[in-house]
Design a protein around this motif. Structure first.
Motif, PDB file in Angstrom:
ATOM      1  N   ARG B  92       0.849  -1.050  -0.043  1.00  0.00           N
ATOM      2  CA  ARG B  92       0.025  -0.050  -0.083  1.00  0.00           C
ATOM      3  C   ARG B  92       0.965   1.383   0.018  1.00  0.00           C
ATOM      4  O   ARG B  92       1.965   1.338   0.471  1.00  0.00           O
ATOM      5  N   SER B  93       0.399   2.149  -0.679  1.00  0.00           N
ATOM      6  CA  SER B  93       1.166   3.456  -0.818  1.00  0.00           C
ATOM      7  C   SER B  93       1.290   3.917   0.599  1.00  0.00           C
ATOM      8  O   SER B  93       0.448   3.905   1.481  1.00  0.00           O
ATOM      9  N   PRO B  94       2.499   4.682   1.103  1.00  0.00           N
ATOM     10  CA  PRO B  94       2.819   4.952   2.279  1.00  0.00           C
ATOM     11  C   PRO B  94       2.042   6.577   2.589  1.00  0.00           C
ATOM     12  O   PRO B  94       1.977   6.888   3.572  1.00  0.00           O
ATOM     13  N   ALA B  95       1.607   7.260   1.522  1.00  0.00           N
ATOM     14  CA  ALA B  95       0.653   8.229   1.771  1.00  0.00           C
ATOM     15  C   ALA B  95      -0.158   7.934   2.636  1.00  0.00           C
ATOM     16  O   ALA B  95      -0.921   7.012   2.410  1.00  0.00           O
ATOM     17  N   PRO B  96      -0.844   8.951   3.477  1.00  0.00           N
ATOM     18  CA  PRO B  96      -1.930   8.661   4.239  1.00  0.00           C
ATOM     19  C   PRO B  96      -3.184   8.553   3.515  1.00  0.00           C
ATOM     20  O   PRO B  96      -3.445   9.502   2.563  1.00  0.00           O
ATOM     21  N   SER B  97      -4.105   7.510   3.624  1.00  0.00           N
ATOM     22  CA  SER B  97      -5.499   7.278   2.949  1.00  0.00           C
ATOM     23  C   SER B  97      -6.252   7.899   3.853  1.00  0.00           C
ATOM     24  O   SER B  97      -6.237   8.431   4.931  1.00  0.00           O
ATOM     25  N   ARG B  98      -7.600   8.260   3.036  1.00  0.00           N
ATOM     26  CA  ARG B  98      -8.868   8.602   3.718  1.00  0.00           C
ATOM     27  C   ARG B  98      -8.912   7.986   4.984  1.00  0.00           C
ATOM     28  O   ARG B  98      -9.611   8.360   6.162  1.00  0.00           O
ATOM     29  N   ARG B  99      -8.899   6.287   4.771  1.00  0.00           N
ATOM     30  CA  ARG B  99      -9.112   5.342   6.053  1.00  0.00           C
ATOM     31  C   ARG B  99      -8.042   5.922   7.142  1.00  0.00           C
ATOM     32  O   ARG B  99      -8.650   5.867   8.204  1.00  0.00           O
ATOM     33  N   ASP B 100      -6.776   5.942   6.890  1.00  0.00           N
ATOM     34  CA  ASP B 100      -5.802   6.400   8.089  1.00  0.00           C
ATOM     35  C   ASP B 100      -6.263   7.706   8.580  1.00  0.00           C
ATOM     36  O   ASP B 100      -6.159   7.674   9.732  1.00  0.00           O
ATOM     37  N   MET B 101      -6.843   8.530   7.974  1.00  0.00           N
ATOM     38  CA  MET B 101      -7.220   9.877   8.227  1.00  0.00           C
ATOM     39  C   MET B 101      -8.283   9.565   9.334  1.00  0.00           C
ATOM     40  O   MET B 101      -8.456  10.478  10.445  1.00  0.00           O
ATOM     41  N   GLU B 102      -9.437   9.045   8.969  1.00  0.00           N
ATOM     42  CA  GLU B 102     -10.321   8.810   9.922  1.00  0.00           C
ATOM     43  C   GLU B 102      -9.974   7.916  11.256  1.00  0.00           C
ATOM     44  O   GLU B 102     -10.249   8.418  12.151  1.00  0.00           O
TER      45      GLU B 102
END
Lengths: 276, 255
Positions: B92-102
């Motif tokens: 998975r991309s190391p950039a924060p996903s929308r899921r990670d932000m939630e």
């Protein structure tokens, strides 16, 4: 990174008064604890969208546009259309909203609305598949918050459902292996369920429904329960810095189930009235 | 490799009520917790729950940087939930996903009620959770480990927050779903509580549950959180027992 938000300084000063009022069973705008503010629903207001709605919940205003495009399905669901929910907290809506990419509040809001629609299987995504694994219809739900006076989750969920219910999407015929052709006619979206989000706020020792902006500023925590047409719970989300006792959760679920059917009839009636 | 689910008729729970990984319906996965594993962090913890491997570091209370993020009446709690690119089957991309932000937000809100932040105005307390390997229920395991790391950093708390999810698989309510159960299940209900105060600090749900199933699931999760809370206390104690032991050894050498 998620950081503790700053509360507005006015709220800090008015805090005690507001909490005392609510603990005595009253509210600033004269509502009873479990009353919603007046709901106004208009649909079909953006001609260029496949479906649209404008919902007012008291002074909160939310517009939703539904756009349907052709695209590819996800690998793990090759025979299903795609649903995408996005929220814009437009700078018009509040002095505290800034332009820029969606922040954590916008993302949480979009994901809670998404879960309600997805888990209740509100849209028959299987019917939006044209060529399995290759071509499906993609539904974009864009939620535009235009005036923020509290309870964005419930108003956004209502507006999304209203927009979906009035959406019309082009019909296609599949020609050969991977060719499709527009029929030149359209049809309503296959809507199978009507999820309704009900948000409760805990303020002092009391629980209220449909918190206004001021009430959100002083609340300890909120709990949203999304209920489908069969009274099944299809999404839940606690938010805020505080806590809930298990017994409070139980009573909020009861409230949400009865309130959701009331809100659902109101919404379906309004959508029907708008169509005729 | 986990057994892959080819079609819906594959059942995840046997007729004897035993799950894919051999557990009973109300059984937790094996849990290992360790406290104070990182040298430079003010507090740290490591948790393994099933195949989940999660490391959490806490920095602070420290001077707010940049200064304008500070609050005058309390510390600012900041949380980052992040999944390593190699933590899942597919990179998975190391950039924060929308899921990670939630998840960063709900994890912060699960910890906020426990931290006595009024003691440290104008500072920040930073909590970093890195998911090194993910096996379902990472947000809950992160919360469990984050509480340990906060305690390890010596930050005063009302209680340690313990978290655990329940799911619905093959029509049954099951405790602590693993990856396969999570992905093929009918519902997911993550819960975090402060066991000594009996208060819920995280509650989410997606899927389809009746009111009765929801409440039964919630109770099952709360019971499991109490068990996890006991394990947290043990892990915390172990660190100090080890320090005591090494002090004794050191002291012995001096004489």
């Amino acid at each position: 990174m998620s950081a503790t938000p700053q509360l507005s300084p006015i709220a800090k000063m008015e805090r005690r008064t507001l909490i005392d009022l609510i603990e005595s069973g009253k509210r600033l705008d004269g509502r009873s604890p479990f009353d919603y503010r007046p709901i106004k629903v208009r649909t079909g207001i953006i001609e260029k969208a496949n479906g649209s709605s404008f919902v007012e919940l008291g002074k909160t205003k939310v517009m939703v546009g539904v756009k349907v495009e052709l695209g590819e399905p996800f690998e793990d669901t090759p025979d299903q259309g795609v649903l995408t929910v996005n929220v814009e907290l437009v700078p018009l809506a509040s002095p505290t909203f800034e332009p820029g990419p969606p922040n954590e509040n916008a993302i949480e809001l979009a994901r809670v609305v998404d879960r309600g629609l997805r888990e209740s299987e509100a849209i028959g995504l299987g019917e939006l598949c044209l060529i399995p694994g290759k071509k499906v219809q993609v539904i974009f739900i864009d939620i535009y918050v235009l005036d923020y006076d509290g309870n964005l989750i419930d108003s956004s969920a209502l507006a999304s459902l209203a927009a979906l219910l009035t959406s019309r999407v082009p019909k296609y015929t599949v020609k050969g292996e991977d060719k499709i052709e527009a029929k030149g006619e359209d049809a309503p979206l296959p809507i199978k369920n009507y999820p309704i989000a009900v948000t409760a706020a805990k303020i002092g020792g009391s629980v209220i429904l449909d918190p206004s902006y001021e009430e959100e500023q002083v609340m300890d925590a909120r709990l949203t329960i999304t209920v489908d047409k069969d009274d099944k719970i299809c999404a839940a989300q606690k938010g805020g810095l505080g806590t809930f006792h298990p017994s409070e959760v139980d009573s909020i679920i009861d409230r949400a189930i009865s309130k959701s059917s009331e809100l659902r009839s109101k919404l379906l009636e309004a959508v029907k009235a708008g169509e005729s | 490799m986990p057994r892959s689910i080819q079609n819906k008729s594959d059942r995840l729970i046997g007729k004897d009520g035993i799950r894919v990984d051999g557990r009973r319906l109300d059984e937790l996965r094996p849990i290992k917790m360790e406290v104070g594993i990182l040298d430079k962090a003010d507090g740290s913890a490591y948790i393994e729950q099933g195949k989940n491997k999660i490391m959490v570091a806490v920095f602070g209370p420290r001077e707010a940087h940049p200064k304008h993020v500070a609050l005058t009446d309390r510390a600012v709690l900041r949380c980052r939930y992040h999944m390593a690119p190699f933590s899942t089957e597919e990179r998975r991309s190391p950039a924060p996903s929308r899921r990670d932000m939630e998840l960063s937000k709900v994890i912060r809100e699960a910890l906020e009620p426990a931290v006595i932040s009024q003691l440290y105005p104008r500072t920040t307390i930073d909590v970093f959770a890195e998911i090194l390997q993910s096996d379902g229920g990472t947000r809950c395991a992160s919360i469990t480990a984050a509480s340990l790391a906060l305690a390890d950093a010596g930050i005063p708390m009302r209680d340690m927050v313990a978290a655990c999810a329940v799911g619905k698989v093959d029509g049954e309510i099951v405790l602590d779903p693993c990856d396969i159960e999570d992905k093929n299940g009918e519902a997911d209900l993550p819960v975090a509580i402060m066991p000594n105060l009996g208060m819920i600090t995280l509650l989410q749900m997606d899927g389809k549950l009746s009111k009765e199933e929801f409440e039964r699931g919630l109770n099952m999760a709360i019971k499991a959180c109490v068990e996890i809370h006991g394990r947290q206390r043990e892990a915390l104690k172990n660190k100090y027992l080890e320090i005591e032991r090494s002090m004794e050894e050191y002291g012995g050498e001096e004489q």
